[in-house]
Design a protein around this motif. Structure first.
Motif, PDB file in Angstrom:
ATOM      1  N   GLU A 165       0.806  -1.215   0.000  1.00 44.94           N
ATOM      2  CA  GLU A 165       0.000   0.000   0.000  1.00 44.94           C
ATOM      3  C   GLU A 165       0.847   1.277   0.000  1.00 44.94           C
ATOM      4  OE1 GLU A 165       0.976  -0.746   4.286  1.00 44.94           O
ATOM      5  OE2 GLU A 165       0.481  -1.997   2.565  1.00 44.94           O
ATOM      6  N   PHE A 166       2.141   1.159   0.256  1.00 44.07           N
ATOM      7  CA  PHE A 166       3.011   2.333   0.286  1.00 44.07           C
ATOM      8  C   PHE A 166       3.145   2.943  -1.104  1.00 44.07           C
ATOM      9  CE2 PHE A 166       4.080   0.602   4.326  1.00 44.07           C
ATOM     10  CZ  PHE A 166       4.594   1.646   5.080  1.00 44.07           C
ATOM     11  N   GLU A 167       3.104   4.267  -1.147  1.00 36.89           N
ATOM     12  CA  GLU A 167       3.240   4.969  -2.426  1.00 36.89           C
ATOM     13  C   GLU A 167       4.555   4.609  -3.110  1.00 36.89           C
ATOM     14  OE1 GLU A 167       3.533   9.514  -4.194  1.00 36.89           O
ATOM     15  OE2 GLU A 167       2.796   9.215  -2.142  1.00 36.89           O
ATOM     16  N   ILE A 168       5.638   4.489  -2.329  1.00 34.76           N
ATOM     17  CA  ILE A 168       6.938   4.174  -2.924  1.00 34.76           C
ATOM     18  C   ILE A 168       6.923   2.780  -3.554  1.00 34.76           C
ATOM     19  CG2 ILE A 168       8.066   3.242  -0.850  1.00 34.76           C
ATOM     20  CD1 ILE A 168       9.651   5.566  -3.516  1.00 34.76           C
ATOM     21  N   ARG A 169       6.184   1.848  -2.978  1.00 37.07           N
ATOM     22  CA  ARG A 169       6.061   0.509  -3.578  1.00 37.07           C
ATOM     23  C   ARG A 169       5.300   0.603  -4.890  1.00 37.07           C
ATOM     24  NH1 ARG A 169       8.296  -4.335  -4.594  1.00 37.07           N
ATOM     25  NH2 ARG A 169       6.700  -5.865  -5.017  1.00 37.07           N
ATOM     26  N   ILE A 173       6.734  -0.478  -8.554  1.00 36.52           N
ATOM     27  CA  ILE A 173       6.029  -1.428  -9.445  1.00 36.52           C
ATOM     28  C   ILE A 173       5.791  -0.764 -10.805  1.00 36.52           C
ATOM     29  CG2 ILE A 173       3.845  -2.661  -9.805  1.00 36.52           C
ATOM     30  CD1 ILE A 173       5.659  -4.026  -7.781  1.00 36.52           C
ATOM     31  N   ALA A 174       5.366   0.489 -10.796  1.00 37.17           N
ATOM     32  CA  ALA A 174       5.123   1.222 -12.062  1.00 37.17           C
ATOM     33  C   ALA A 174       6.407   1.342 -12.866  1.00 37.17           C
ATOM     34  CB  ALA A 174       4.525   2.594 -11.768  1.00 37.17           C
ATOM     35  N   SER A 175       7.547   1.523 -12.183  1.00 38.13           N
ATOM     36  CA  SER A 175       8.835   1.653 -12.904  1.00 38.13           C
ATOM     37  C   SER A 175       9.211   0.357 -13.614  1.00 38.13           C
ATOM     38  CB  SER A 175       9.941   2.062 -11.941  1.00 38.13           C
ATOM     39  OG  SER A 175      10.372   0.970 -11.141  1.00 38.13           O
ATOM     40  N   LEU A 176       8.733  -0.773 -13.113  1.00 36.04           N
ATOM     41  CA  LEU A 176       9.046  -2.065 -13.740  1.00 36.04           C
ATOM     42  C   LEU A 176       8.244  -2.278 -15.021  1.00 36.04           C
ATOM     43  CD1 LEU A 176       9.168  -4.443 -10.640  1.00 36.04           C
ATOM     44  CD2 LEU A 176      11.082  -3.350 -11.837  1.00 36.04           C
ATOM     45  N   GLN A 177       7.114  -1.624 -15.144  1.00 37.42           N
ATOM     46  CA  GLN A 177       6.260  -1.815 -16.312  1.00 37.42           C
ATOM     47  C   GLN A 177       6.951  -1.406 -17.598  1.00 37.42           C
ATOM     48  OE1 GLN A 177       3.617  -3.539 -15.446  1.00 37.42           O
ATOM     49  NE2 GLN A 177       4.103  -3.146 -13.302  1.00 37.42           N
TER      50      GLN A 177
END
Length: 179
Positions: A165-169, A173-177
Protein backbone atom coordinates in the motif's frame (compact mmCIF):
# COMPACT_ATOMS: atom_id res chain seq x y z
CA UNK A 1 35.76 -8.67 -10.32
CA UNK A 2 32.05 -8.33 -10.91
CA UNK A 3 29.01 -8.88 -8.77
CA UNK A 4 27.59 -12.39 -8.96
CA UNK A 5 23.85 -13.08 -8.75
CA UNK A 6 21.61 -16.13 -9.14
CA UNK A 7 18.08 -17.41 -8.57
CA UNK A 8 17.71 -18.98 -5.14
CA UNK A 9 16.44 -22.39 -4.15
CA UNK A 10 13.51 -22.61 -1.73
CA UNK A 11 15.43 -24.27 1.10
CA UNK A 12 14.75 -23.00 4.61
CA UNK A 13 18.19 -24.08 5.90
CA UNK A 14 20.87 -21.63 7.08
CA UNK A 15 20.34 -18.35 5.15
CA UNK A 16 24.11 -17.75 5.18
CA UNK A 17 24.59 -20.59 2.66
CA UNK A 18 24.58 -19.74 -1.09
CA UNK A 19 21.18 -21.35 -1.88
CA UNK A 20 21.89 -21.88 -5.58
CA UNK A 21 19.51 -23.85 -7.74
CA UNK A 22 20.84 -27.08 -9.24
CA UNK A 23 21.83 -26.41 -11.95
CA UNK A 24 22.74 -22.84 -11.06
CA UNK A 25 20.69 -20.12 -12.81
CA UNK A 26 22.86 -17.02 -13.01
CA UNK A 27 21.31 -13.56 -13.16
CA UNK A 28 23.03 -10.92 -15.28
CA UNK A 29 23.78 -7.35 -14.26
CA UNK A 30 21.37 -6.28 -17.03
CA UNK A 31 18.51 -8.15 -15.33
CA UNK A 32 19.44 -6.47 -12.04
CA UNK A 33 19.44 -3.06 -13.78
CA UNK A 34 15.92 -3.78 -15.09
CA UNK A 35 14.92 -4.18 -11.44
CA UNK A 36 16.57 -0.85 -10.58
CA UNK A 37 19.58 -2.48 -8.88
CA UNK A 38 22.86 -0.82 -9.86
CA UNK A 39 26.42 -1.68 -8.92
CA UNK A 40 30.02 -0.57 -9.16
CA UNK A 41 33.33 -2.26 -8.36
CA UNK A 42 35.79 0.04 -6.61
CA UNK A 43 39.07 -0.19 -4.73
CA UNK A 44 38.00 -0.57 -1.09
CA UNK A 45 41.60 -0.22 0.10
CA UNK A 46 41.49 3.50 -0.78
CA UNK A 47 37.83 4.23 0.05
CA UNK A 48 38.74 7.23 2.24
CA UNK A 49 40.28 9.10 -0.71
CA UNK A 50 38.95 7.22 -3.74
CA UNK A 51 38.20 9.73 -6.53
CA UNK A 52 35.84 7.24 -8.19
CA UNK A 53 33.78 6.86 -4.99
CA UNK A 54 33.79 10.66 -4.55
CA UNK A 55 32.51 11.04 -8.11
CA UNK A 56 29.69 8.50 -7.55
CA UNK A 57 28.72 10.19 -4.27
CA UNK A 58 28.60 13.59 -5.97
CA UNK A 59 26.65 12.35 -9.03
CA UNK A 60 24.13 10.42 -6.92
CA UNK A 61 23.86 13.00 -4.12
CA UNK A 62 25.07 10.59 -1.41
CA UNK A 63 25.80 13.20 1.25
CA UNK A 64 25.68 11.01 4.37
CA UNK A 65 28.02 8.10 5.10
CA UNK A 66 28.80 5.83 8.00
CA UNK A 67 30.48 2.46 8.45
CA UNK A 68 29.03 -0.62 10.14
CA UNK A 69 30.75 -3.86 11.03
CA UNK A 70 28.44 -6.86 11.16
CA UNK A 71 30.17 -9.55 13.18
CA UNK A 72 29.07 -11.37 16.33
CA UNK A 73 31.74 -9.74 18.52
CA UNK A 74 31.11 -6.16 17.35
CA UNK A 75 27.36 -5.92 16.78
CA UNK A 76 25.23 -6.01 19.94
CA UNK A 77 22.35 -8.52 19.79
CA UNK A 78 23.93 -10.00 16.66
CA UNK A 79 21.49 -12.92 16.15
CA UNK A 80 18.42 -10.74 16.72
CA UNK A 81 19.75 -8.05 14.34
CA UNK A 82 20.39 -10.66 11.64
CA UNK A 83 16.81 -11.94 11.96
CA UNK A 84 15.51 -8.39 11.46
CA UNK A 85 17.80 -7.75 8.48
CA UNK A 86 16.81 -11.08 6.89
CA UNK A 87 13.09 -10.37 7.21
CA UNK A 88 11.75 -9.31 3.81
CA UNK A 89 11.18 -5.55 3.78
CA UNK A 90 11.36 -2.33 1.80
CA UNK A 91 12.47 1.23 2.45
CA UNK A 92 11.12 4.58 1.27
CA UNK A 93 14.68 5.55 0.25
CA UNK A 94 17.30 3.76 -1.81
CA UNK A 95 19.55 1.39 0.11
CA UNK A 96 23.21 1.97 -0.79
CA UNK A 97 25.92 -0.33 0.55
CA UNK A 98 29.63 -0.47 -0.22
CA UNK A 99 31.45 -3.57 1.02
CA UNK A 100 34.77 -2.50 2.55
CA UNK A 101 35.67 -5.98 3.79
CA UNK A 102 34.05 -9.39 4.14
CA UNK A 103 31.05 -10.59 2.16
CA UNK A 104 27.30 -10.05 2.05
CA UNK A 105 24.19 -11.41 0.43
CA UNK A 106 21.41 -9.09 -0.63
CA UNK A 107 18.31 -10.89 -1.85
CA UNK A 108 15.83 -9.04 -4.06
CA UNK A 109 12.56 -10.05 -5.70
CA UNK A 110 12.31 -10.18 -9.50
CA UNK A 111 9.22 -9.23 -11.53
CA UNK A 112 7.74 -12.71 -10.96
CA UNK A 113 8.40 -12.48 -7.20
CA UNK A 114 11.29 -14.98 -7.30
CA UNK A 115 14.29 -14.44 -5.05
CA UNK A 116 17.57 -13.38 -6.63
CA UNK A 117 20.63 -13.66 -4.40
CA UNK A 118 23.33 -11.04 -4.99
CA UNK A 119 26.76 -11.90 -3.58
CA UNK A 120 28.90 -8.90 -2.71
CA UNK A 121 32.58 -8.98 -1.83
CA UNK A 122 35.15 -6.36 -0.89
CA UNK A 123 35.04 -3.37 -3.24
CA UNK A 124 31.49 -3.84 -4.51
CA UNK A 125 28.92 -1.07 -4.14
CA UNK A 126 25.22 -1.67 -4.72
CA UNK A 127 22.07 0.44 -4.77
CA UNK A 128 18.67 -1.10 -4.16
CA UNK A 129 15.83 1.16 -5.25
CA UNK A 130 13.25 2.47 -2.80
CA UNK A 131 10.21 0.18 -2.83
CA UNK A 132 11.98 -3.08 -3.77
CA UNK A 133 11.44 -6.02 -1.43
CA UNK A 134 14.79 -7.26 -0.19
CA UNK A 135 16.73 -8.73 2.73
CA UNK A 136 20.35 -9.03 3.90
CA UNK A 137 22.54 -11.65 5.50
CA UNK A 138 26.28 -12.17 5.77
CA UNK A 139 27.64 -15.33 4.19
CA UNK A 140 29.10 -18.22 6.20
CA UNK A 141 32.14 -16.12 7.18
CA UNK A 142 29.69 -14.05 9.26
CA UNK A 143 31.57 -10.83 8.61
CA UNK A 144 30.67 -7.72 6.65
CA UNK A 145 32.18 -4.28 6.98
CA UNK A 146 30.11 -1.88 4.92
CA UNK A 147 29.75 1.79 4.19
CA UNK A 148 26.14 2.92 4.32
CA UNK A 149 25.35 5.88 2.06
CA UNK A 150 22.26 8.10 1.98
CA UNK A 151 20.91 11.11 0.19
CA UNK A 152 20.42 13.59 3.04
CA UNK A 153 19.75 12.41 6.56
CA UNK A 154 19.68 8.64 7.06
CA UNK A 155 16.33 6.93 7.45
CA UNK A 156 16.66 3.52 9.09
CA UNK A 157 12.98 2.52 8.98
CA UNK A 158 12.18 -0.79 7.27
CA UNK A 159 8.64 -1.81 6.37
CA UNK A 160 8.15 -5.56 6.42
CA UNK A 161 6.22 -7.27 3.66
CA UNK A 162 3.35 -6.86 2.98
CA UNK A 163 3.82 -3.14 2.34
CA UNK A 164 2.18 -2.93 -1.08
CA UNK A 165 0.00 0.00 0.00
CA UNK A 166 3.01 2.33 0.29
CA UNK A 167 3.24 4.97 -2.43
CA UNK A 168 6.94 4.17 -2.92
CA UNK A 169 6.06 0.51 -3.58
CA UNK A 170 3.46 1.57 -6.15
CA UNK A 171 6.03 3.85 -7.83
CA UNK A 172 8.54 1.01 -7.89
CA UNK A 173 6.03 -1.43 -9.45
CA UNK A 174 5.12 1.22 -12.06
CA UNK A 175 8.83 1.65 -12.90
CA UNK A 176 9.05 -2.06 -13.74
CA UNK A 177 6.26 -1.82 -16.31
CA UNK A 178 8.50 0.09 -18.70
CA UNK A 179 11.44 -2.31 -18.50
Amino acid sequence: MTIEAWYMDSSEEDPKKPHRLDPNQAVSLDVLKELGVFSWTLNADIYENDPELQKIRKEQGYSYMDIITIRSDTLPNYDDKLKVLFTEHLHVDDEIRYILDGNAYFDVRDKQDRWIRIFLTKGELITLPAGIYHRYTPDETEYTKAMRLFVGEPVWKAYNRPADEFEIRQKYIASLQGS
